[in-house]
Design a protein around this motif. Sequence first.
Motif, PDB file in Angstrom:
ATOM      1  N   TYR A 146       0.831  -1.198   0.000  1.00 10.63           N
ATOM      2  CA  TYR A 146       0.000   0.000   0.000  1.00 10.63           C
ATOM      3  C   TYR A 146       0.864   1.246   0.000  1.00 10.63           C
ATOM      4  O   TYR A 146       1.872   1.306   0.705  1.00 10.63           O
ATOM      5  N   ILE A 147       0.449   2.239  -0.761  1.00  8.39           N
ATOM      6  CA  ILE A 147       1.100   3.542  -0.753  1.00  8.39           C
ATOM      7  C   ILE A 147       0.384   4.385   0.294  1.00  8.39           C
ATOM      8  O   ILE A 147      -0.845   4.487   0.298  1.00  8.39           O
ATOM      9  N   LEU A 148       1.157   4.967   1.185  1.00  7.71           N
ATOM     10  CA  LEU A 148       0.622   5.772   2.271  1.00  7.71           C
ATOM     11  C   LEU A 148       0.373   7.192   1.791  1.00  7.71           C
ATOM     12  O   LEU A 148       1.245   7.806   1.178  1.00  7.71           O
ATOM     13  N   SER A 149      -0.814   7.681   2.044  1.00  9.02           N
ATOM     14  CA  SER A 149      -1.148   9.061   1.749  1.00  9.02           C
ATOM     15  C   SER A 149      -1.411   9.758   3.072  1.00  9.02           C
ATOM     16  O   SER A 149      -2.411   9.495   3.732  1.00  9.02           O
ATOM     17  N   GLY A 150      -0.487  10.615   3.462  1.00 12.77           N
ATOM     18  CA  GLY A 150      -0.607  11.322   4.731  1.00 12.77           C
ATOM     19  C   GLY A 150      -0.560  12.818   4.524  1.00 12.77           C
ATOM     20  O   GLY A 150      -1.037  13.340   3.522  1.00 12.77           O
ATOM     21  N   LEU A 151       0.079  13.504   5.448  1.00 18.69           N
ATOM     22  CA  LEU A 151       0.152  14.954   5.391  1.00 18.69           C
ATOM     23  C   LEU A 151       1.174  15.465   4.389  1.00 18.69           C
ATOM     24  O   LEU A 151       1.125  16.610   3.983  1.00 18.69           O
ATOM     25  N   ASN A 152       2.127  14.614   3.981  1.00 20.07           N
ATOM     26  CA  ASN A 152       3.162  15.034   3.039  1.00 20.07           C
ATOM     27  C   ASN A 152       2.787  14.583   1.633  1.00 20.07           C
ATOM     28  O   ASN A 152       3.001  13.435   1.272  1.00 20.07           O
ATOM     29  N   PRO A 153       2.233  15.486   0.816  1.00 21.69           N
ATOM     30  CA  PRO A 153       1.823  15.081  -0.527  1.00 21.69           C
ATOM     31  C   PRO A 153       3.003  14.878  -1.479  1.00 21.69           C
ATOM     32  O   PRO A 153       2.824  14.401  -2.580  1.00 21.69           O
ATOM     33  N   GLN A 154       4.212  15.215  -1.036  1.00 23.96           N
ATOM     34  CA  GLN A 154       5.374  15.140  -1.916  1.00 23.96           C
ATOM     35  C   GLN A 154       5.976  13.751  -2.020  1.00 23.96           C
ATOM     36  O   GLN A 154       6.659  13.446  -2.989  1.00 23.96           O
ATOM     37  N   GLY A 155       5.786  12.904  -1.028  1.00 23.65           N
ATOM     38  CA  GLY A 155       6.465  11.614  -1.058  1.00 23.65           C
ATOM     39  C   GLY A 155       5.593  10.477  -0.590  1.00 23.65           C
ATOM     40  O   GLY A 155       4.638  10.679   0.152  1.00 23.65           O
ATOM     41  N   SER A 156       5.936   9.309  -1.035  1.00 27.22           N
ATOM     42  CA  SER A 156       5.175   8.113  -0.678  1.00 27.22           C
ATOM     43  C   SER A 156       6.038   7.166   0.137  1.00 27.22           C
ATOM     44  O   SER A 156       7.179   6.901  -0.225  1.00 27.22           O
ATOM     45  N   ILE A 157       5.451   6.669   1.169  1.00 22.46           N
ATOM     46  CA  ILE A 157       6.021   5.539   1.882  1.00 22.46           C
ATOM     47  C   ILE A 157       5.169   4.349   1.468  1.00 22.46           C
ATOM     48  O   ILE A 157       3.946   4.459   1.340  1.00 22.46           O
ATOM     49  N   VAL A 158       5.801   3.218   1.231  1.00 28.27           N
ATOM     50  CA  VAL A 158       5.063   2.027   0.829  1.00 28.27           C
ATOM     51  C   VAL A 158       5.130   1.023   1.977  1.00 28.27           C
ATOM     52  O   VAL A 158       6.201   0.744   2.511  1.00 28.27           O
TER      53      VAL A 158
END
Length: 183
Positions: A146-158
């Motif tokens: 899963y790709i994490l969508s949080g407060l930082n729209p610039q980067g993805s944590i998987v």
Amino acid sequence: MTTTQITSDFIRGFLAKTEKKWSNHKINNGIYGFQFQPGTKWNPGLSKEEIDAYQAELKIQFPTDFIAFLKHANGTNLQTVNVFGNDGNPHAHAPGVYSYPRDLKIIKQRIEWLKQDWNAALECLELDDEIFGKNPKFIPFYSHRYILSGLNPQGSIVCSIDGTDAIIYGASLTEYLQAEFLS
């Protein structure tokens, strides 16, 4: 945790390398687990309007690096196959990398499954509320990744999340793609 912004050059190179790898790929009959079929290719990317519709369907704002990836590739064309180590069980098939809108039902189902063990998974991931918010969203990408969508729209944590077993699998989309598909 540092993130590496994805570039179009990286994506184009990644797509070419994975398709070359899959073109020569042989199914390993001794493996239990899903494998990419020989000849698997990436589906063409999505338009801005299609990406907007995808985000609206999931009610999730995608990180910019995932949007950049989707502009180049929208899932894989062939399903993955599990031959169950040729133990006599019939082969199973599942989507490879999820494609919108083809796999929307499965994508939504994966999000619902996450909700069953949400708190335990979040606890395992030890996410910082100041970086990810109190209610991060997870976008299914491939299997239980899963790709994490949080407060930082610039980067993805998987993240890899399977029930209450949850780990950060890649500190950036770039790192994840290299580890999952090119190692």
